[in-house]
Design a protein around this motif. Structure first.
Motif, PDB file in Angstrom:
ATOM      1  N   HIS A  97       0.854  -1.190   0.000  1.00  0.00           N
ATOM      2  CA  HIS A  97       0.000   0.000   0.000  1.00  0.00           C
ATOM      3  C   HIS A  97       0.886   1.234   0.000  1.00  0.00           C
ATOM      4  CE1 HIS A  97      -3.633  -2.272   0.602  1.00  0.00           C
ATOM      5  NE2 HIS A  97      -3.171  -2.816   1.710  1.00  0.00           N
ATOM      6  N   GLY A 101      -1.156   7.077   4.505  1.00  0.00           N
ATOM      7  CA  GLY A 101      -1.683   6.666   5.805  1.00  0.00           C
ATOM      8  C   GLY A 101      -0.577   6.367   6.800  1.00  0.00           C
ATOM      9  N   ASP A 171      -7.332   2.261   6.885  1.00  0.00           N
ATOM     10  CA  ASP A 171      -8.653   2.457   6.301  1.00  0.00           C
ATOM     11  C   ASP A 171      -9.393   3.687   6.820  1.00  0.00           C
ATOM     12  OD1 ASP A 171      -9.141  -0.509   4.899  1.00  0.00           O
ATOM     13  OD2 ASP A 171      -7.839  -0.499   6.642  1.00  0.00           O
ATOM     14  N   GLN A 174      -8.229   6.595   4.740  1.00  0.00           N
ATOM     15  CA  GLN A 174      -8.837   6.520   3.418  1.00  0.00           C
ATOM     16  C   GLN A 174     -10.284   6.982   3.467  1.00  0.00           C
ATOM     17  OE1 GLN A 174      -9.686   2.565   2.073  1.00  0.00           O
ATOM     18  NE2 GLN A 174      -9.829   3.137  -0.087  1.00  0.00           N
ATOM     19  N   ALA A 232      -6.502  10.023  -0.809  1.00  0.00           N
ATOM     20  CA  ALA A 232      -7.191   8.745  -0.612  1.00  0.00           C
ATOM     21  C   ALA A 232      -6.529   7.640  -1.422  1.00  0.00           C
ATOM     22  CB  ALA A 232      -8.669   8.879  -0.989  1.00  0.00           C
ATOM     23  N   THR A 235      -3.384   6.432  -0.110  1.00  0.00           N
ATOM     24  CA  THR A 235      -3.545   5.630   1.104  1.00  0.00           C
ATOM     25  C   THR A 235      -3.891   4.195   0.740  1.00  0.00           C
ATOM     26  OG1 THR A 235      -4.284   7.578   2.345  1.00  0.00           O
ATOM     27  CG2 THR A 235      -4.758   5.419   3.311  1.00  0.00           C
ATOM     28  N   LYS A 236      -4.914   4.038  -0.124  1.00  0.00           N
ATOM     29  CA  LYS A 236      -5.257   2.710  -0.644  1.00  0.00           C
ATOM     30  C   LYS A 236      -5.773   2.882  -2.071  1.00  0.00           C
ATOM     31  CE  LYS A 236      -6.610  -0.680   1.978  1.00  0.00           C
ATOM     32  NZ  LYS A 236      -7.343  -1.604   2.889  1.00  0.00           N
ATOM     33  N   SER A 239      -9.488   3.503  -3.876  1.00  0.00           N
ATOM     34  CA  SER A 239     -10.114   4.824  -3.923  1.00  0.00           C
ATOM     35  C   SER A 239     -10.294   5.305  -5.356  1.00  0.00           C
ATOM     36  CB  SER A 239      -9.287   5.844  -3.136  1.00  0.00           C
ATOM     37  OG  SER A 239      -9.088   5.432  -1.806  1.00  0.00           O
ATOM     38  N   THR A 450     -15.235   2.411   4.736  1.00  0.00           N
ATOM     39  CA  THR A 450     -15.450   3.435   3.709  1.00  0.00           C
ATOM     40  C   THR A 450     -16.922   3.548   3.320  1.00  0.00           C
ATOM     41  OG1 THR A 450     -15.000   1.866   1.917  1.00  0.00           O
ATOM     42  CG2 THR A 450     -13.133   3.145   2.759  1.00  0.00           C
TER      43      THR A 450
END
Length: 520
Positions: A97, A101, A171, A174, A232, A235-236, A239, A450
């Protein structure tokens, strides 16, 4: 004719009109309540739990080297808890990832040290900001501070949002960036329509007279949304699906604004005339932010795969992009192969939760558990043995009501042609459905963090339908029902609180809170 002009301009200028001081005062008060609830005893347990073993350690190595590095030695987690950080090496670690984050977790560690409070405090802050962003989004959608506040209260007392705000996973960051990005796009929709109405009025027109009208280049909220979507994605990766969905929806909102203003068929040319700038503001900004998030890895030489370009000078990517960016591109290929390859498909996990059951919370996850604590030890009063658990589960009454509300929102959007209810529906679909494509690998319920801000927004707006506008005959009855259901959500959260916080519970009391067999 004048009346029609007034109606058109008023509809373009539709939006919230509450007192900003009161509005922000209520928002921040609820956000502060969420912060206090999440902060209490957040450093307990002092151990590294669940995937904190990746992100807390990666965050610390980012502070030291600018890239994620490996930790060596047996019992390294216990060493870290005891203050021994000697296990950190300078060897780059393969990560799956991007780093935004982890950088946020690192800020907490930089301020408070490499300890459980230090690596969790950023999640507390962003879990509270998630409540704030949800209030602002719902308030703008519903055109009501009351409904926005209801959404904030509901999310404050959601079990999953609570636990994810107290653990060093990615998470919650995100989710906060995504909700804020969507809120920025909804604000852009209002801003664009207001400016279009002003432009029509400045020309002395009653509407656009079948013309496209002026192209309004200054769209600051769109650029803000691009920045937030970029954070976002950094972060992951998933998104990206929300970025794509809301990028399209935002341009369709522009088409709708021109049609309402009287542009007629030429309103569809907005897809080209304003779509290009939307693409640059959203996708272009996202790309720049995402690339910038890798600056630590690019600026140093020790990260995983950082030397791939130098070691493969004849590769076409190196010729096209240089050694650094070519190495980054190859690294991304490796990350993608990890997520989609046979290795992940062959893995199993006892808390694997198929996404089909997420909205009904059919399979929550245990982040930490200590079973069979003897009576008289570790806070167990007896006579039966006790357990300590941190369960990643939502507040059931809230999740089940929100699932119903999501269906209502879809109906109200499509059959009722109310654009506002489409926002939570599009958000949930774009963040939920893509997971079905990879359901052959382990997936976990906590990914649904999310989703819950948007389903909560749908529930609060459904409460708004129930309450009705001021002066409506059933308003008092609707308010009582909505208030009662909100109270039940809070009571349900309080009942679950011990299994969300690692409290010592007699086994029978833990079992009483596991309402479905699939929760055990």
């Amino acid at each position: 004719m004048a009346t029609m002009a007034v109606v058109t301009l008023d509809r373009l200028r539709d939006g919230v009109r509450d007192n900003p001081w009161i509005s922000w005062g209520v928002t921040l008060a609820i956000g502060l309540l969420a912060f206090v609830i999440r902060l209490v005893n957040v450093g307990y347990p002092r151990t590294i739990i669940f995937d904190e073993t990746y992100y807390a350690k990666d965050a610390w190595s980012l502070l030291q080297f600018g890239y994620e590095a490996e930790w060596s030695g047996t019992g390294v987690n216990e060493q870290i808890v005891n203050g021994d950080l000697s296990g950190l090496t300078a060897t780059g670690s393969f990560i799956v990832h991007p780093s935004v984050g982890k950088w946020l977790i690192a800020l907490g560690e930089a301020a408070f040290g490499m300890n459980s409070f230090g690596w969790r405090i950023a999640a507390v802050v962003f879990g509270s900001l998630l409540v704030v962003a949800t209030i602002r989004l719902t308030r703008r959608l519903s055109r009501s501070l009351l409904i926005g506040a209801l959404a904030g209260i509901l999310l404050t007392f959601d079990g999953l949002a609570f636990t994810m705000s107290r653990i060093a996973l990615l998470d919650v960051f995100q989710a906060t960036f995504l909700v804020a990005a969507v809120a920025a796009l909804v604000a852009d929709r209002d801003h664009h329509r207001h400016k279009l109405a002003d432009a029509i009025e400045a020309r002395g027109w009653t509407d656009l007279r079948g013309e496209f009208g002026p192209v309004l280049w200054w769209r600051p909220w769109r650029w803000v949304a691009g920045l937030l979507f970029g954070l976002a994605v950094a972060t992951k990766w998933n998104s990206l699906f929300a970025l794509a969905a809301f990028g399209v929806l935002s341009v369709l909102w522009d088409v709708g604004a021109r049609r309402l203003a009287g542009a007629g068929f030429v309103s569809w040319t907005s897809i080209l005339r304003e779509g290009l700038t939307a693409f640059v503001a959203l996708v272009g900004t996202t790309f720049v932010v995402y690339l910038a998030s890798w600056s630590g890895w690019l600026a140093t030489s020790g990260g995983w795969g950082r030397q791939w370009g130098a070691e493969n000078p004849d590769h076409p990517w190196v010729a096209a992009f240089g050694t650094g960016l070519a190495s980054l591109l190859h690294y991304h290929q490796e990350i993608y192969n990890f997520h989609t390859g046979d290795y992940m498909r062959q893995q199993t996990h006892p808390y694997d939760a198929h996404p089909a059951g997420w909205l009904l919370m059919l399979r929550p996850i245990s982040f930490d558990a200590t079973n069979a604590i003897p009576a008289g030890t570790d806070g167990c009063a007896g006579p039966e043995t006790c357990v300590r658990v941190i369960v990643g589960m939502g507040t059931p009454i809230l999740w089940w009501l929100a699932a119903i509300a999501l269906v209502i929102a879809a109906i109200w959007w499509i059959a009722g042609r109310d654009w506002r209810f489409g926002v939570p529906v599009v958000a949930v679909l774009s963040l939920w459905l893509p997971w079905f494509a990879s359901a052959d690998r382990p997936e976990f319920f906590f990914y649904a963090i999310t989703l819950i801000p948007f389903t909560v927004a749908a529930l609060a707006m459904a409460f708004g339908l129930l309450i009705g506008p001021p002066g409506s005959p059933g308003r008092r009855r609707g308010a009582i029902i909505a208030g009662t259901l909100t109270g039940l959500v809070v009571a349900n959260f309080a009942y679950l609180y011990p299994v969300l916080t690692d409290a010592s519970l007699p086994y029978s009391q833990w079992l009483a809170r596991m309402w479905l067999r699939s929760w055990i």
